[in-house]
Design an enzyme around this catalytic site. Sequence first.
Site, PDB file in Angstrom:
ATOM      1  N   ASN A 164       0.812  -1.232   0.000  1.00  0.00           N
ATOM      2  CA  ASN A 164       0.000   0.000   0.000  1.00  0.00           C
ATOM      3  C   ASN A 164       0.839   1.272   0.000  1.00  0.00           C
ATOM      4  OD1 ASN A 164       0.647  -0.878   2.576  1.00  0.00           O
ATOM      5  ND2 ASN A 164      -1.137   0.035   3.521  1.00  0.00           N
ATOM      6  N   LYS A 200      12.717  -7.130   1.868  1.00  0.00           N
ATOM      7  CA  LYS A 200      11.857  -7.966   1.020  1.00  0.00           C
ATOM      8  C   LYS A 200      10.586  -7.163   0.770  1.00  0.00           C
ATOM      9  CE  LYS A 200       8.660 -10.766   0.573  1.00  0.00           C
ATOM     10  NZ  LYS A 200       7.613 -10.405  -0.435  1.00  0.00           N
ATOM     11  N   GLY A 219       2.187  -5.338   7.493  1.00  0.00           N
ATOM     12  CA  GLY A 219       1.375  -6.118   6.574  1.00  0.00           C
ATOM     13  C   GLY A 219       0.176  -6.696   7.281  1.00  0.00           C
ATOM     14  N   GLU A 227       3.630  -4.224  12.497  1.00  0.00           N
ATOM     15  CA  GLU A 227       2.585  -3.214  12.340  1.00  0.00           C
ATOM     16  C   GLU A 227       1.528  -3.847  11.448  1.00  0.00           C
ATOM     17  OE1 GLU A 227       0.340  -0.709  11.014  1.00  0.00           O
ATOM     18  OE2 GLU A 227       2.002   0.299  10.007  1.00  0.00           O
ATOM     19  N   LEU A 228       0.383  -4.195  12.067  1.00  0.00           N
ATOM     20  CA  LEU A 228      -0.602  -5.027  11.378  1.00  0.00           C
ATOM     21  C   LEU A 228      -1.880  -4.235  11.087  1.00  0.00           C
ATOM     22  CD1 LEU A 228       0.091  -8.148  13.635  1.00  0.00           C
ATOM     23  CD2 LEU A 228       1.237  -7.515  11.515  1.00  0.00           C
ATOM     24  N   CYS A 287      -3.635   0.986   6.835  1.00  0.00           N
ATOM     25  CA  CYS A 287      -3.814   0.314   8.121  1.00  0.00           C
ATOM     26  C   CYS A 287      -4.555   1.207   9.099  1.00  0.00           C
ATOM     27  CB  CYS A 287      -2.461  -0.110   8.674  1.00  0.00           C
ATOM     28  SG  CYS A 287      -1.250   1.210   8.633  1.00  0.00           S
ATOM     29  N   GLU A 295     -10.962  -6.455   9.211  1.00  0.00           N
ATOM     30  CA  GLU A 295     -10.355  -5.431   8.360  1.00  0.00           C
ATOM     31  C   GLU A 295     -10.676  -5.715   6.886  1.00  0.00           C
ATOM     32  OE1 GLU A 295      -5.982  -5.274   7.848  1.00  0.00           O
ATOM     33  OE2 GLU A 295      -6.184  -3.159   8.391  1.00  0.00           O
TER      34      GLU A 295
HETATM   35  P1  NAI Z   1       0.727  -9.770   3.477  1.00  0.00           P
HETATM   36  O1  NAI Z   1       0.700  -9.469   4.905  1.00  0.00           O
HETATM   37  O2  NAI Z   1       0.548 -11.178   3.056  1.00  0.00           O
HETATM   38  O3  NAI Z   1       2.111  -9.263   2.812  1.00  0.00           O
HETATM   39  C1  NAI Z   1       2.975  -8.345   3.411  1.00  0.00           C
HETATM   40  C2  NAI Z   1       4.411  -8.793   3.173  1.00  0.00           C
HETATM   41  O4  NAI Z   1       4.664 -10.002   3.878  1.00  0.00           O
HETATM   42  C3  NAI Z   1       4.735  -9.092   1.713  1.00  0.00           C
HETATM   43  O5  NAI Z   1       6.027  -8.652   1.416  1.00  0.00           O
HETATM   44  C4  NAI Z   1       4.635 -10.608   1.667  1.00  0.00           C
HETATM   45  O6  NAI Z   1       5.366 -11.182   0.620  1.00  0.00           O
HETATM   46  C5  NAI Z   1       5.212 -10.981   3.011  1.00  0.00           C
HETATM   47  N1  NAI Z   1       4.828 -12.312   3.486  1.00  0.00           N
HETATM   48  C6  NAI Z   1       3.651 -12.962   3.286  1.00  0.00           C
HETATM   49  N2  NAI Z   1       3.675 -14.168   3.872  1.00  0.00           N
HETATM   50  C7  NAI Z   1       4.888 -14.299   4.470  1.00  0.00           C
HETATM   51  C8  NAI Z   1       5.525 -15.337   5.231  1.00  0.00           C
HETATM   52  N3  NAI Z   1       4.906 -16.486   5.507  1.00  0.00           N
HETATM   53  N4  NAI Z   1       6.768 -15.119   5.674  1.00  0.00           N
HETATM   54  C9  NAI Z   1       7.409 -13.959   5.417  1.00  0.00           C
HETATM   55  N5  NAI Z   1       6.872 -12.970   4.694  1.00  0.00           N
HETATM   56  C10 NAI Z   1       5.618 -13.117   4.224  1.00  0.00           C
HETATM   57  O7  NAI Z   1      -0.297  -8.804   2.790  1.00  0.00           O
HETATM   58  P2  NAI Z   1      -1.337  -9.089   1.630  1.00  0.00           P
HETATM   59  O8  NAI Z   1      -1.615 -10.533   1.412  1.00  0.00           O
HETATM   60  O9  NAI Z   1      -0.945  -8.352   0.458  1.00  0.00           O
HETATM   61  O10 NAI Z   1      -2.637  -8.435   2.269  1.00  0.00           O
HETATM   62  C11 NAI Z   1      -3.488  -9.200   3.100  1.00  0.00           C
HETATM   63  C12 NAI Z   1      -4.217  -8.301   4.071  1.00  0.00           C
HETATM   64  O11 NAI Z   1      -3.296  -7.721   4.971  1.00  0.00           O
HETATM   65  C13 NAI Z   1      -4.912  -7.118   3.431  1.00  0.00           C
HETATM   66  O12 NAI Z   1      -6.147  -7.473   2.941  1.00  0.00           O
HETATM   67  C14 NAI Z   1      -4.988  -6.162   4.585  1.00  0.00           C
HETATM   68  O13 NAI Z   1      -6.118  -6.471   5.383  1.00  0.00           O
HETATM   69  C15 NAI Z   1      -3.730  -6.434   5.354  1.00  0.00           C
HETATM   70  N6  NAI Z   1      -2.652  -5.476   5.055  1.00  0.00           N
HETATM   71  C16 NAI Z   1      -2.284  -4.598   6.012  1.00  0.00           C
HETATM   72  C17 NAI Z   1      -1.319  -3.648   5.740  1.00  0.00           C
HETATM   73  C18 NAI Z   1      -0.891  -2.643   6.750  1.00  0.00           C
HETATM   74  O14 NAI Z   1      -0.448  -1.573   6.371  1.00  0.00           O
HETATM   75  N7  NAI Z   1      -0.955  -2.940   8.026  1.00  0.00           N
HETATM   76  C19 NAI Z   1      -0.685  -3.563   4.435  1.00  0.00           C
HETATM   77  C20 NAI Z   1      -1.097  -4.572   3.510  1.00  0.00           C
HETATM   78  C21 NAI Z   1      -2.048  -5.473   3.830  1.00  0.00           C
END
Ligand code: NAI
Length: 493
Positions: free
Chosen positions: A156, A179, A232, A254-255, A288, A386
Amino acid sequence: MLDDATQTYGLYIDGAEVGPSSGQFFPTEDPYTGKVWGQIARGGAEDVAQAVAAAKRALSGEWSKISPSARGKLMRRLADLLIARADRIAEIERRDNGKLAAEVVAQVRYVGDYFHYYAGLADKIESHVIPTDKAGVFAYTKYEPKGVIGIITPWNSPLTLTSWKLAPALAAGCTTVIKPSEFTSASMIEFAALFAEAGFPPGVVNVVTGFGPEVGAPLVEHPDVAHIGFTGGEIAGQKIYELAAKGLKTVTLELGGKSPNIVFDDADLDQAVKGVVSGIFAATGQSCQAGSRLLLQESIHDAFLEKLIAFVSTAKLGDPASLETQIGPVATKPQFDKIMGYIDIAKGEGARCVLGGKARPDLGPQFVEPTIFVDVRNDMRIAQEEVFGPVLSVIKFKDEDEAIAIGNDVAYGLAGAVWTKDLKRAMLVTDKLKAGTVWVNNYRATSFTSPFGGFKRSGIGRESGINAVHDYLETKCVWISSDLEVPNPFIRR
Ligand code: NAI
Ligand code: MG
């Protein structure tokens, strides 16, 4: 302007762009057109091992001999280079996540400001002389770089959320392996090249692109990585926390959030409408700290909604590159599907859609109308989970106590806001809300100067501000004997 030819991005390891050991690349799309515009290197555990080895060498190499003040100078040079290239890097980031051009340019420039702030901090990390209770000793603390830092970021706000970790890590003297999200890797590769130009030794900043399980997980598991900074989703956050626990590593997580925007009947309603809109519809709700629950006092519920709907109805959806556009597409296809799924869930739960609620295939493959649900009960999934999209849930309340109870009745605790002219009311709500950030009569402000992070399931730790640098430092306590004689341990006194 970028040309229309597909661009190819390698990994960035030890000061140079290199190909992935897999030899494989994967496509990255422009969410506005749905078309592939670039090819990203598909890194793996082997590439992570090389990047971590480079970071480890850098940790004890030239980088460790650069004084904190000189480190700050390098960071300032980097910040200026980034600000000078902000338009190009922002265009790349916009192509990858569909955020509004004006917003991304401002964000990338602000990343420069982040580096300037932490550049200034690099030589102000003072340690302490400890007044010990033991005789004949002089004791002091010393802060040392924690080591190689793993940084894992979402799509984002790619460079912003990277800099929240990278800038304090570099100020602390650490080295890093980054990463980025598989959806938005390109801007980080472009940014990485500026480090060499600014004069950073090779290996201080490394970037391994690819997928979570293939790159993120081996990075967290690598024994030479000391700390993980992650932003994430909750599911990835949990997995990372578990892997980090096996290696007894520290983490900053930061979730998500489900933040309440609470409007009382004495608020300036026109100002509050603007705050509510920027809270949920900026970045197409993919933020977030989105104010995804609007808590309205009963007495103003209908009047406020009328103003809100009238205002949101004027929003221009369209091409994020155009400065006229106010709401852009959703960044990724899975996110688009998730948002549309939640709109169905809300309807199924009996929430009433008073605005939007539909996709807009006429504008592009990933557009969702700004959507408002009323008659939402706080125990519905649309109020608890969320969505990460332009979907607002409106909930009624009677008085302060009920507003606070509803505000806190979620698993998250990232942020919240209160709109009122009554100082006592504002202070009561700011005291009682279980959230890492509370805004009064505004929504959304964040800064390099101010700690940001969540209570409860919204995460662990705080980023930004002076204290954030301590996530990247180890404390050492040194005891120096000032007595000539070491007491004989066999003689008890
Ligand atoms: P994600 O949390 O899966 O991805 C974030 C990062 O973590 C990416 O670089 C991804 O490759 C990495 N990642 C994923 N699985 C991993 C693992 N097992 N080990 C290590 N690294 C890993 O985010 P995604 O799937 O794009 O979005 C899912 C939901 O997360 C969204 O729908 C939203 O609700 C939330 N989100 C929250 C954010 C925030 O700013 N707090 C930002 C993006 C998503
Ligand atoms: Mg993309």
